[in-house]
Design a protein around this motif. Structure first.
Motif: not given
Length: 145
Positions: A119-129
């Protein structure tokens, strides 16, 4: 066809003539597409999808990190086959899926494998819970559930 399974979900996917290769067997690249469609349909039926180009929930924004498949027997022609998929493990930001493709009667295992989504954070494109509602839905697919 939806077959009752002890864990995960099984659904029918059609094999069309244009899915076959020059040898008349299901082309290896089509397995990933068929798995994707089976999984997307399951999640969409539970409100996790895309509408108007946007995710309906934060959990719809994920990418495939790993994909591995082992082929056991060729699918020789058109018609429905079964896709059984489940979650082996749900991490903080990852979902470790396993899957198998079988004949409609589950007598022949054509292929099996593993797919890991992040799952990614759409703003940072980093993994997100994963969200709590997403985790509750995913629990329905857990092998240990």
């Amino acid at each position: 066809m939806t077959t009752t399974v002890a864990y995960g979900h099984t659904t029918a996917v059609p094999v069309h003539f244009d899915d076959l290769d020059a040898l008349g067997v299901l082309h290896n690249s089509r397995y990933a597409v068929m798995l994707e469609r089976a999984m997307i349909n399951w999640w969409a039926e539970r409100g996790v999808s895309f509408a108007d180009g946007r995710p309906t929930t934060p959990d719809a924004f994920s990418v495939v990190r790993e994909y591995a498949i082992t082929f056991h027997a060729p699918v020789r022609g058109t018609g429905d086959i079964a896709v059984h998929f489940w979650l082996e493990h749900l991490g903080t930001t990852s979902a470790d899926y396993r899957f198998r493709f079988t004949s409609a009667d589950n007598q022949i295992v054509y292929a099996e494998g593993r797919r890991v989504n992040i799952r990614l954070d759409p703003a940072t494109m980093r993994p997100s819970p994963w969200t709590e509602p997403g985790r509750e839905l995913a629990a329905q697919l857990l092998r240990s559930a």
